[in-house]
Design a protein around this motif. Sequence first.
Motif, PDB file in Angstrom:
ATOM      1  N   ASP A 150      -4.630   3.877   8.056  1.00 19.54           N
ATOM      2  CA  ASP A 150      -5.064   4.417   6.765  1.00 19.54           C
ATOM      3  C   ASP A 150      -3.910   5.237   6.189  1.00 19.54           C
ATOM      4  O   ASP A 150      -3.805   6.437   6.423  1.00 19.54           O
TER       5      ASP A 150
ATOM      6  N   ASP B 109       0.831  -1.204   0.000  1.00 18.26           N
ATOM      7  CA  ASP B 109       0.000   0.000   0.000  1.00 18.26           C
ATOM      8  C   ASP B 109       0.869   1.258   0.000  1.00 18.26           C
ATOM      9  O   ASP B 109       0.574   2.234  -0.704  1.00 18.26           O
TER      10      ASP B 109
ATOM     11  N   ALA C 223      -3.329   6.238   3.252  1.00 17.38           N
ATOM     12  CA  ALA C 223      -3.725   7.256   2.281  1.00 17.38           C
ATOM     13  C   ALA C 223      -4.028   8.601   2.941  1.00 17.38           C
ATOM     14  O   ALA C 223      -4.001   9.637   2.281  1.00 17.38           O
ATOM     15  N   SER C 224      -4.302   8.589   4.238  1.00 20.89           N
ATOM     16  CA  SER C 224      -4.619   9.836   4.940  1.00 20.89           C
ATOM     17  C   SER C 224      -3.371  10.501   5.527  1.00 20.89           C
ATOM     18  O   SER C 224      -3.460  11.589   6.087  1.00 20.89           O
ATOM     19  N   GLN C 225      -2.223   9.860   5.387  1.00 22.86           N
ATOM     20  CA  GLN C 225      -0.993  10.392   5.967  1.00 22.86           C
ATOM     21  C   GLN C 225      -0.308  11.350   4.989  1.00 22.86           C
ATOM     22  O   GLN C 225      -0.452  11.232   3.772  1.00 22.86           O
TER      23      GLN C 225
ATOM     24  N   GLU D  33       1.274   9.573  -5.656  1.00 25.15           N
ATOM     25  CA  GLU D  33       1.421  10.926  -5.131  1.00 25.15           C
ATOM     26  C   GLU D  33       2.851  11.461  -5.197  1.00 25.15           C
ATOM     27  O   GLU D  33       3.058  12.678  -5.206  1.00 25.15           O
TER      28      GLU D  33
ATOM     29  N   ILE E 136       0.745   4.197  -2.919  1.00 26.14           N
ATOM     30  CA  ILE E 136       0.425   5.604  -2.666  1.00 26.14           C
ATOM     31  C   ILE E 136       1.562   6.502  -3.142  1.00 26.14           C
ATOM     32  O   ILE E 136       1.332   7.549  -3.766  1.00 26.14           O
TER      33      ILE E 136
END
Length: 263
Positions: free
Chosen positions: A91, A52, A93-95, A60, A56
């Motif tokens: 999570d 994951d 993706a929220s970092q 990004e 990401i």
Amino acid sequence: MRGLPWPFALRRTPSAAQAPGQAGSGCSRALFGQPLAALCGEAVTLPQPIQDLLAILHQEGPSTEGIFRRAASGTLLRELREALDSGADVDLASQPVLLLGVILKDFLRSIPGKLLIIDLYEDWMRAMERTSRQAKVEELKAVAEKLPAANVLLLRRVLSLLQHIGHNASTSRMSASNLAICVGPNLLSPANENTLTLEAMVQVTEKSCLPKRNVALQATQTWSTRQRAAWRHHPLYSCSGKQKGQIWSQDWKQQRCRFPVSG
């Protein structure tokens, strides 16, 4: 997420949930400081949090200025590392993306014996001394064939990520040289790394970055040119004293969060 090529697409399939060390989307064993072969298991599959994380960063990273170069909060880094090590359902993706870049470097640095294997350090360096480009590439490939399957798996993912970010240097501000300098020491280092002086470490960092850049990005610069360019782009060249401490802690001294920088 859309548009992410394999192996970077985030997946939540039943098979992915059973990846080595997984419990749901978390990890049931420590991620950091563990032998890579043990983390990947007999199926040679990267732990889901690492998959994951790479996915990401692939999405990004190219649009994040200074990815892998800029420091993140020492407190956030410590908290995220502890959460991943404890098996918490994080999570990612929220970092913050910069934090994810630092945590990936931290994970690579924590692999016992390094991803490119400390015992092969001299082999990598000898390969780089070949004067013929073709001979150099062939010898580098020969050394790479000595790596364990788990190391090859992660190395391919990391090099693909770095190449993708390097191809978008106009937005990431991270050229091939910058990436090699900022990430390279986490992939390979000499066995006596902790006893070297700062000046010697800079020289080793520049030298040990060469295999990664040549194999992944097919650089054609000579050593003398690279030596000058590497130092001009090195994070220690123009950053503040406080940032120097963070970079030293993260990339060379292997003492996590010794000089935390808020950000």
